[in-house]
Design an enzyme around this catalytic site. Structure first.
Site, PDB file in Angstrom:
ATOM      1  N   ARG A 176       0.951  -0.988   0.286  1.00 17.91           N
ATOM      2  CA  ARG A 176       0.339  -0.150   0.033  1.00 17.91           C
ATOM      3  C   ARG A 176       1.956   1.232   0.169  1.00 17.91           C
ATOM      4  O   ARG A 176       1.590   1.414   1.009  1.00 17.91           O
ATOM      5  CB  ARG A 176      -0.704   0.063   0.992  1.00 17.91           C
ATOM      6  CG  ARG A 176      -1.491   1.095   1.046  1.00 17.91           C
ATOM      7  CD  ARG A 176      -1.966   1.217   2.450  1.00 17.91           C
ATOM      8  NE  ARG A 176      -4.225   0.457   2.061  1.00 17.91           N
ATOM      9  CZ  ARG A 176      -5.430   0.218   2.207  1.00 17.91           C
ATOM     10  NH1 ARG A 176      -5.288   1.290   3.414  1.00 17.91           N
ATOM     11  NH2 ARG A 176      -6.489   0.076   1.873  1.00 17.91           N
TER      12      ARG A 176
ATOM     13  N   HIS B  32      -7.128   1.013  -6.286  1.00 20.53           N
ATOM     14  CA  HIS B  32      -7.193   0.298  -5.674  1.00 20.53           C
ATOM     15  C   HIS B  32      -7.937  -1.612  -6.512  1.00 20.53           C
ATOM     16  O   HIS B  32      -9.074  -1.351  -5.774  1.00 20.53           O
ATOM     17  CB  HIS B  32      -8.209   0.884  -4.535  1.00 20.53           C
ATOM     18  CG  HIS B  32      -8.380  -0.035  -2.782  1.00 20.53           C
ATOM     19  ND1 HIS B  32      -7.865  -1.061  -3.136  1.00 20.53           N
ATOM     20  CD2 HIS B  32      -9.008   0.436  -2.269  1.00 20.53           C
ATOM     21  CE1 HIS B  32      -7.910  -1.331  -1.729  1.00 20.53           C
ATOM     22  NE2 HIS B  32      -8.848  -0.834  -0.778  1.00 20.53           N
TER      23      HIS B  32
ATOM     24  N   GLN C  64     -10.613  -3.572  -3.856  1.00 20.10           N
ATOM     25  CA  GLN C  64     -11.272  -3.752  -3.584  1.00 20.10           C
ATOM     26  C   GLN C  64     -12.672  -3.500  -4.517  1.00 20.10           C
ATOM     27  O   GLN C  64     -13.639  -4.256  -4.603  1.00 20.10           O
ATOM     28  CB  GLN C  64     -11.374  -1.987  -3.326  1.00 20.10           C
ATOM     29  CG  GLN C  64     -12.608  -1.244  -2.259  1.00 20.10           C
ATOM     30  CD  GLN C  64     -12.952  -2.068  -0.954  1.00 20.10           C
ATOM     31  OE1 GLN C  64     -12.075  -1.810  -0.359  1.00 20.10           O
ATOM     32  NE2 GLN C  64     -14.151  -2.457  -1.106  1.00 20.10           N
TER      33      GLN C  64
ATOM     34  N   ASP D  20     -17.672   7.231  -2.074  1.00 23.76           N
ATOM     35  CA  ASP D  20     -15.611   7.276  -1.209  1.00 23.76           C
ATOM     36  C   ASP D  20     -15.677   8.535  -0.537  1.00 23.76           C
ATOM     37  O   ASP D  20     -16.286   9.296  -1.083  1.00 23.76           O
ATOM     38  CB  ASP D  20     -14.369   6.568  -1.872  1.00 23.76           C
ATOM     39  CG  ASP D  20     -13.543   6.372  -1.544  1.00 23.76           C
ATOM     40  OD1 ASP D  20     -14.019   5.900   0.116  1.00 23.76           O
ATOM     41  OD2 ASP D  20     -13.119   6.413  -2.355  1.00 23.76           O
TER      42      ASP D  20
ATOM     43  N   CYS E 156     -16.454   1.383  -0.279  1.00 14.78           N
ATOM     44  CA  CYS E 156     -15.488   0.785   0.084  1.00 14.78           C
ATOM     45  C   CYS E 156     -14.749   0.647   1.097  1.00 14.78           C
ATOM     46  O   CYS E 156     -14.272   0.079   2.499  1.00 14.78           O
ATOM     47  CB  CYS E 156     -14.494   1.466  -0.610  1.00 14.78           C
ATOM     48  SG  CYS E 156     -13.378   3.194  -0.556  1.00 14.78           S
TER      49      CYS E 156
ATOM     50  N   ARG F 290     -13.659  -8.550   0.646  1.00  9.58           N
ATOM     51  CA  ARG F 290     -12.163  -8.630   0.325  1.00  9.58           C
ATOM     52  C   ARG F 290     -11.520  -9.841   0.306  1.00  9.58           C
ATOM     53  O   ARG F 290     -10.176 -10.086  -0.415  1.00  9.58           O
ATOM     54  CB  ARG F 290     -11.665  -7.149   1.309  1.00  9.58           C
ATOM     55  CG  ARG F 290     -12.604  -6.022   0.975  1.00  9.58           C
ATOM     56  CD  ARG F 290     -11.763  -5.207  -0.707  1.00  9.58           C
ATOM     57  NE  ARG F 290      -9.836  -5.443  -0.661  1.00  9.58           N
ATOM     58  CZ  ARG F 290      -9.581  -4.078   0.013  1.00  9.58           C
ATOM     59  NH1 ARG F 290     -10.054  -3.124   1.221  1.00  9.58           N
ATOM     60  NH2 ARG F 290      -8.216  -4.567   0.495  1.00  9.58           N
TER      61      ARG F 290
HETATM   62  N1   CP Z   1     -10.965  -0.054   1.858  1.00 10.38           N
HETATM   63  C1   CP Z   1     -10.354  -0.426   2.748  1.00 10.38           C
HETATM   64  O1   CP Z   1      -9.242  -0.769   1.324  1.00 10.38           O
HETATM   65  O2   CP Z   1     -10.123  -0.031   3.622  1.00 10.38           O
HETATM   66  P1   CP Z   1      -9.008   0.455   4.955  1.00 10.38           P
HETATM   67  O3   CP Z   1      -7.987   1.198   4.309  1.00 10.38           O
HETATM   68  O4   CP Z   1      -9.170   0.228   6.368  1.00 10.38           O
HETATM   69  O5   CP Z   1      -8.096  -1.095   4.243  1.00 10.38           O
HETATM   70  N1  NVA Z   2      -9.230   6.284  -1.887  1.00 11.89           N
HETATM   71  C1  NVA Z   2      -9.919   6.404  -0.180  1.00 11.89           C
HETATM   72  C2  NVA Z   2      -9.266   5.193  -0.489  1.00 11.89           C
HETATM   73  C3  NVA Z   2      -9.622   3.850   0.749  1.00 11.89           C
HETATM   74  C4  NVA Z   2      -9.723   2.608   0.340  1.00 11.89           C
HETATM   75  C5  NVA Z   2      -8.133   6.603   0.103  1.00 11.89           C
HETATM   76  O1  NVA Z   2      -7.396   6.811  -0.749  1.00 11.89           O
HETATM   77  O2  NVA Z   2      -7.871   6.953   1.383  1.00 11.89           O
END
Ligand code: CP
Ligand code: NVA
Length: 308
Positions: free
Chosen positions: A102, A129, A132, A224, A264, A292
Protein backbone atom coordinates in the site's frame (compact mmCIF):
# COMPACT_ATOMS: atom_id res chain seq x y z
CA UNK A 1 8.27 -19.73 -14.41
CA UNK A 2 7.66 -16.02 -14.86
CA UNK A 3 6.13 -14.37 -11.80
CA UNK A 4 2.84 -12.53 -12.17
CA UNK A 5 1.68 -9.40 -10.36
CA UNK A 6 -1.68 -7.88 -9.54
CA UNK A 7 -1.14 -4.13 -9.91
CA UNK A 8 -4.06 -2.96 -12.01
CA UNK A 9 -7.26 -4.45 -13.38
CA UNK A 10 -6.14 -3.13 -16.76
CA UNK A 11 -3.35 -5.74 -16.84
CA UNK A 12 -5.79 -8.67 -16.77
CA UNK A 13 -8.24 -9.91 -19.40
CA UNK A 14 -12.01 -10.08 -18.88
CA UNK A 15 -11.61 -13.87 -18.86
CA UNK A 16 -9.05 -13.71 -16.05
CA UNK A 17 -11.24 -11.31 -14.02
CA UNK A 18 -14.20 -13.66 -14.46
CA UNK A 19 -12.03 -16.61 -13.39
CA UNK A 20 -10.89 -14.75 -10.25
CA UNK A 21 -14.53 -13.93 -9.36
CA UNK A 22 -15.50 -17.59 -9.83
CA UNK A 23 -12.62 -18.72 -7.63
CA UNK A 24 -13.64 -16.16 -4.98
CA UNK A 25 -17.15 -17.61 -4.92
CA UNK A 26 -15.72 -21.10 -4.46
CA UNK A 27 -13.40 -19.91 -1.68
CA UNK A 28 -16.27 -18.13 0.04
CA UNK A 29 -18.27 -21.37 0.07
CA UNK A 30 -15.28 -23.41 1.20
CA UNK A 31 -12.60 -21.31 2.96
CA UNK A 32 -10.26 -24.33 3.31
CA UNK A 33 -9.93 -24.68 -0.49
CA UNK A 34 -6.27 -24.29 -1.63
CA UNK A 35 -5.25 -24.35 2.07
CA UNK A 36 -1.66 -25.42 1.27
CA UNK A 37 -1.05 -22.91 -1.57
CA UNK A 38 1.34 -20.67 0.40
CA UNK A 39 2.78 -23.36 2.70
CA UNK A 40 6.34 -22.43 3.66
CA UNK A 41 6.00 -18.91 2.21
CA UNK A 42 6.18 -15.60 4.04
CA UNK A 43 4.46 -12.63 2.41
CA UNK A 44 5.72 -9.11 3.15
CA UNK A 45 3.04 -6.47 3.70
CA UNK A 46 4.52 -3.03 3.01
CA UNK A 47 2.09 -0.37 4.26
CA UNK A 48 2.86 3.34 3.86
CA UNK A 49 -0.68 4.26 5.01
CA UNK A 50 -3.08 3.03 7.70
CA UNK A 51 -5.51 0.19 7.02
CA UNK A 52 -8.20 -1.90 8.66
CA UNK A 53 -9.82 -4.03 5.92
CA UNK A 54 -6.83 -4.48 3.62
CA UNK A 55 -4.32 -5.46 6.24
CA UNK A 56 -6.62 -7.74 8.23
CA UNK A 57 -8.13 -9.45 5.17
CA UNK A 58 -4.70 -10.08 3.63
CA UNK A 59 -3.23 -11.37 6.88
CA UNK A 60 -6.24 -13.66 7.41
CA UNK A 61 -6.33 -14.84 3.81
CA UNK A 62 -2.60 -15.62 3.68
CA UNK A 63 -2.93 -17.56 6.96
CA UNK A 64 -5.87 -19.53 5.51
CA UNK A 65 -3.75 -20.37 2.43
CA UNK A 66 -0.98 -21.76 4.66
CA UNK A 67 1.46 -18.83 4.55
CA UNK A 68 2.56 -16.29 7.12
CA UNK A 69 2.89 -12.52 6.95
CA UNK A 70 5.51 -9.96 7.87
CA UNK A 71 3.87 -6.56 8.38
CA UNK A 72 6.18 -3.65 7.56
CA UNK A 73 4.82 -0.36 8.91
CA UNK A 74 5.77 2.98 7.32
CA UNK A 75 8.80 3.49 9.55
CA UNK A 76 10.11 -0.08 9.29
CA UNK A 77 11.57 0.07 5.81
CA UNK A 78 10.78 3.71 4.92
CA UNK A 79 10.02 2.93 1.27
CA UNK A 80 11.96 5.23 -1.03
CA UNK A 81 13.79 7.01 1.82
CA UNK A 82 16.19 4.64 3.56
CA UNK A 83 17.34 2.82 0.42
CA UNK A 84 16.24 2.63 -3.22
CA UNK A 85 12.90 0.86 -3.77
CA UNK A 86 14.66 -1.38 -6.30
CA UNK A 87 17.00 -2.62 -3.54
CA UNK A 88 14.06 -3.27 -1.22
CA UNK A 89 12.38 -5.34 -3.93
CA UNK A 90 15.52 -7.35 -4.63
CA UNK A 91 16.28 -7.91 -0.95
CA UNK A 92 12.75 -8.96 0.01
CA UNK A 93 12.65 -11.36 -2.95
CA UNK A 94 15.49 -13.31 -1.32
CA UNK A 95 13.35 -13.94 1.79
CA UNK A 96 9.67 -13.87 0.99
CA UNK A 97 7.29 -15.44 -1.52
CA UNK A 98 5.36 -12.27 -2.28
CA UNK A 99 4.89 -8.56 -1.60
CA UNK A 100 1.59 -6.84 -0.83
CA UNK A 101 2.10 -3.06 -0.91
CA UNK A 102 0.00 0.00 0.00
CA UNK A 103 1.82 3.07 -1.28
CA UNK A 104 1.39 6.78 -1.94
CA UNK A 105 2.92 6.91 -5.43
CA UNK A 106 1.72 4.26 -7.86
CA UNK A 107 5.21 4.42 -9.42
CA UNK A 108 6.60 2.75 -6.29
CA UNK A 109 4.47 -0.31 -7.05
CA UNK A 110 5.80 -0.37 -10.61
CA UNK A 111 9.34 -0.16 -9.25
CA UNK A 112 8.70 -2.99 -6.77
CA UNK A 113 7.17 -5.06 -9.56
CA UNK A 114 10.09 -4.39 -11.91
CA UNK A 115 12.76 -5.53 -9.48
CA UNK A 116 10.99 -8.17 -7.37
CA UNK A 117 11.26 -11.77 -8.52
CA UNK A 118 8.14 -12.64 -6.51
CA UNK A 119 4.50 -11.54 -7.12
CA UNK A 120 3.61 -7.99 -6.13
CA UNK A 121 0.00 -7.13 -5.21
CA UNK A 122 -1.43 -3.58 -5.14
CA UNK A 123 -3.05 -2.95 -1.74
CA UNK A 124 -3.95 0.66 -2.78
CA UNK A 125 -2.00 3.44 -4.41
CA UNK A 126 -2.82 7.06 -5.20
CA UNK A 127 -4.10 5.83 -8.59
CA UNK A 128 -5.86 2.55 -7.93
CA UNK A 129 -7.34 0.02 -5.54
CA UNK A 130 -7.96 -3.08 -7.65
CA UNK A 131 -8.59 -5.56 -4.79
CA UNK A 132 -11.42 -3.38 -3.47
CA UNK A 133 -12.93 -2.99 -6.94
CA UNK A 134 -12.97 -6.76 -7.48
CA UNK A 135 -14.57 -7.33 -4.06
CA UNK A 136 -17.22 -4.79 -5.07
CA UNK A 137 -17.92 -6.52 -8.38
CA UNK A 138 -18.27 -9.84 -6.55
CA UNK A 139 -20.78 -8.16 -4.21
CA UNK A 140 -22.79 -6.81 -7.16
CA UNK A 141 -22.82 -10.27 -8.74
CA UNK A 142 -24.08 -11.82 -5.51
CA UNK A 143 -26.83 -9.24 -5.09
CA UNK A 144 -28.13 -9.19 -8.68
CA UNK A 145 -27.09 -12.62 -10.00
CA UNK A 146 -25.59 -10.92 -13.07
CA UNK A 147 -23.21 -8.13 -14.07
CA UNK A 148 -24.03 -7.30 -17.69
CA UNK A 149 -26.52 -4.46 -17.95
CA UNK A 150 -26.18 -3.42 -14.30
CA UNK A 151 -25.71 0.37 -13.92
CA UNK A 152 -23.38 1.70 -11.24
CA UNK A 153 -23.53 5.39 -10.32
CA UNK A 154 -20.35 6.58 -8.66
CA UNK A 155 -20.89 9.99 -7.08
CA UNK A 156 -18.16 12.00 -5.37
CA UNK A 157 -14.41 12.19 -5.86
CA UNK A 158 -12.77 10.86 -9.03
CA UNK A 159 -10.06 9.00 -7.13
CA UNK A 160 -8.18 5.70 -6.92
CA UNK A 161 -11.47 3.84 -6.27
CA UNK A 162 -13.13 5.45 -9.29
CA UNK A 163 -10.21 4.52 -11.53
CA UNK A 164 -10.30 0.85 -10.51
CA UNK A 165 -14.10 0.62 -10.56
CA UNK A 166 -14.25 2.04 -14.11
CA UNK A 167 -11.81 -0.61 -15.31
CA UNK A 168 -13.57 -3.39 -13.39
CA UNK A 169 -17.02 -2.41 -14.69
CA UNK A 170 -15.71 -2.17 -18.23
CA UNK A 171 -14.07 -5.61 -18.01
CA UNK A 172 -17.24 -7.35 -16.78
CA UNK A 173 -19.70 -5.45 -19.00
CA UNK A 174 -21.28 -3.22 -16.34
CA UNK A 175 -22.32 0.36 -17.11
CA UNK A 176 -20.86 3.08 -14.90
CA UNK A 177 -21.74 6.75 -14.71
CA UNK A 178 -19.26 8.81 -12.69
CA UNK A 179 -20.53 12.15 -11.34
CA UNK A 180 -17.83 14.43 -9.94
CA UNK A 181 -17.41 18.18 -9.40
CA UNK A 182 -15.32 20.06 -11.97
CA UNK A 183 -11.63 19.61 -11.19
CA UNK A 184 -12.12 16.25 -9.46
CA UNK A 185 -12.46 14.01 -12.52
CA UNK A 186 -10.88 10.54 -12.53
CA UNK A 187 -7.49 10.14 -14.25
CA UNK A 188 -7.96 10.60 -18.00
CA UNK A 189 -5.79 7.61 -18.96
CA UNK A 190 -7.99 5.37 -16.77
CA UNK A 191 -11.14 6.79 -18.39
CA UNK A 192 -9.68 6.13 -21.84
CA UNK A 193 -8.55 2.59 -20.94
CA UNK A 194 -11.94 1.78 -19.41
CA UNK A 195 -13.85 3.19 -22.40
CA UNK A 196 -11.67 1.23 -24.84
CA UNK A 197 -12.33 -1.96 -22.88
CA UNK A 198 -16.04 -1.13 -22.62
CA UNK A 199 -16.28 -1.06 -26.41
CA UNK A 200 -15.29 -4.73 -26.43
CA UNK A 201 -17.62 -5.86 -23.63
CA UNK A 202 -20.56 -3.62 -24.58
CA UNK A 203 -20.42 -1.58 -21.35
CA UNK A 204 -20.84 2.20 -21.12
CA UNK A 205 -18.44 4.31 -19.03
CA UNK A 206 -19.55 7.94 -18.75
CA UNK A 207 -18.15 10.88 -16.76
CA UNK A 208 -20.50 13.75 -15.91
CA UNK A 209 -20.84 16.59 -13.40
CA UNK A 210 -24.51 15.82 -12.72
CA UNK A 211 -25.19 13.54 -9.71
CA UNK A 212 -28.93 13.28 -10.50
CA UNK A 213 -28.22 12.09 -14.05
CA UNK A 214 -25.83 9.50 -12.62
CA UNK A 215 -28.24 8.25 -9.95
CA UNK A 216 -31.22 8.06 -12.32
CA UNK A 217 -32.37 4.43 -12.47
CA UNK A 218 -29.06 3.15 -11.11
CA UNK A 219 -28.85 -0.35 -9.67
CA UNK A 220 -25.78 0.53 -7.61
CA UNK A 221 -25.00 3.80 -5.83
CA UNK A 222 -21.33 4.06 -4.86
CA UNK A 223 -19.31 6.70 -3.10
CA UNK A 224 -15.96 7.06 -1.35
CA UNK A 225 -14.34 9.60 0.94
CA UNK A 226 -13.88 13.15 -0.38
CA UNK A 227 -10.44 13.28 1.28
CA UNK A 228 -8.24 10.32 0.46
CA UNK A 229 -5.22 9.35 2.52
CA UNK A 230 -2.46 11.85 1.77
CA UNK A 231 -4.89 14.71 0.93
CA UNK A 232 -5.58 15.77 4.53
CA UNK A 233 -4.20 19.28 3.97
CA UNK A 234 -6.83 19.91 1.27
CA UNK A 235 -9.74 19.00 3.58
CA UNK A 236 -11.35 22.46 3.89
CA UNK A 237 -11.28 23.09 0.12
CA UNK A 238 -12.51 19.61 -0.69
CA UNK A 239 -15.49 19.81 1.69
CA UNK A 240 -16.50 22.97 -0.18
CA UNK A 241 -15.89 21.54 -3.67
CA UNK A 242 -18.03 18.47 -3.02
CA UNK A 243 -21.09 20.27 -1.70
CA UNK A 244 -24.12 18.86 -3.55
CA UNK A 245 -22.44 15.51 -4.19
CA UNK A 246 -23.51 13.75 -0.99
CA UNK A 247 -25.53 10.57 -1.50
CA UNK A 248 -28.53 11.30 0.71
CA UNK A 249 -32.07 9.92 0.75
CA UNK A 250 -33.24 12.47 -1.86
CA UNK A 251 -30.56 11.46 -4.36
CA UNK A 252 -30.97 7.75 -3.52
CA UNK A 253 -34.68 8.08 -4.39
CA UNK A 254 -33.63 8.68 -8.03
CA UNK A 255 -32.05 5.22 -8.20
CA UNK A 256 -33.86 2.00 -9.05
CA UNK A 257 -36.12 0.79 -6.21
CA UNK A 258 -34.03 -2.38 -5.79
CA UNK A 259 -30.69 -0.53 -5.76
CA UNK A 260 -27.82 -1.26 -3.40
CA UNK A 261 -25.60 1.32 -1.73
CA UNK A 262 -21.84 0.68 -1.70
CA UNK A 263 -18.82 2.30 -0.06
CA UNK A 264 -15.31 0.88 0.21
CA UNK A 265 -14.94 2.36 3.74
CA UNK A 266 -13.74 4.11 5.83
CA UNK A 267 -16.84 6.34 5.52
CA UNK A 268 -17.68 9.81 6.78
CA UNK A 269 -21.35 10.07 7.65
CA UNK A 270 -22.64 13.56 6.88
CA UNK A 271 -20.01 14.15 4.18
CA UNK A 272 -19.99 11.84 1.13
CA UNK A 273 -23.03 9.93 2.44
CA UNK A 274 -25.84 10.61 4.90
CA UNK A 275 -26.16 8.31 7.91
CA UNK A 276 -29.65 7.14 6.91
CA UNK A 277 -28.36 5.95 3.51
CA UNK A 278 -25.18 4.19 4.65
CA UNK A 279 -26.95 2.59 7.62
CA UNK A 280 -30.17 1.97 5.69
CA UNK A 281 -31.79 -1.11 4.17
CA UNK A 282 -30.05 -0.78 0.76
CA UNK A 283 -26.52 -0.65 2.18
CA UNK A 284 -24.22 -3.64 1.55
CA UNK A 285 -21.01 -2.13 2.92
CA UNK A 286 -20.06 -5.02 5.19
CA UNK A 287 -20.67 -7.58 2.45
CA UNK A 288 -18.14 -5.64 0.37
CA UNK A 289 -15.73 -5.63 3.30
CA UNK A 290 -16.11 -9.39 3.77
CA UNK A 291 -15.59 -10.02 0.07
CA UNK A 292 -12.11 -8.46 0.28
CA UNK A 293 -11.02 -11.66 2.02
CA UNK A 294 -12.46 -14.05 -0.58
CA UNK A 295 -11.38 -12.03 -3.62
CA UNK A 296 -7.82 -11.54 -2.39
CA UNK A 297 -7.48 -15.26 -1.67
CA UNK A 298 -8.69 -15.83 -5.24
CA UNK A 299 -6.14 -13.34 -6.58
CA UNK A 300 -3.38 -15.22 -4.76
CA UNK A 301 -4.59 -18.59 -6.08
CA UNK A 302 -4.58 -17.01 -9.55
CA UNK A 303 -1.05 -15.61 -9.17
CA UNK A 304 0.51 -18.62 -7.49
CA UNK A 305 -1.06 -21.50 -9.39
CA UNK A 306 -2.12 -20.29 -12.84
CA UNK A 307 -0.29 -21.39 -16.00
CA UNK A 308 2.54 -19.02 -16.80
N1 CP B 1 -11.37 -0.26 1.90
C1 CP B 1 -10.14 -0.31 2.41
O1 CP B 1 -9.15 -0.54 1.72
O2 CP B 1 -10.06 -0.14 3.76
P1 CP B 1 -8.73 0.05 4.61
O3 CP B 1 -8.12 1.37 4.23
O4 CP B 1 -9.20 0.01 6.04
O5 CP B 1 -7.80 -1.08 4.30
N1 NVA C 1 -9.86 6.79 -1.70
C1 NVA C 1 -9.56 6.27 -0.38
C2 NVA C 1 -9.78 4.79 -0.34
C3 NVA C 1 -9.59 4.17 1.03
C4 NVA C 1 -9.77 2.69 1.02
C5 NVA C 1 -8.14 6.61 -0.02
O1 NVA C 1 -7.24 6.46 -0.86
O2 NVA C 1 -7.89 7.03 1.12
Amino acid sequence: MKKRDFLSIADHSSQDITAILKLATQLKKKPSLHAGLLKGKSIALIFQKPSNRTRVSFETGIFQLGGNTIYLAPDDISLGKREPTADIARTLSRYVGGIVARVFAHGDLLELSKYATVPVINALSDLSHPCQALADILTVQEKFGQLKGIKMAYIGDGNNMTNSLMLACAKVGMDMVVAVPKGHEPAMDYVKKAQACAQVTGAKIIVTHDPVKAADGANVLYTDTWVSMGQEEETAKRLKDFKGYQIDAKLAAKADKGHIFMHCLPAHRGQEVSADVIDGAHSVIFDEAENRLHVQKAVMVFLYSSKK
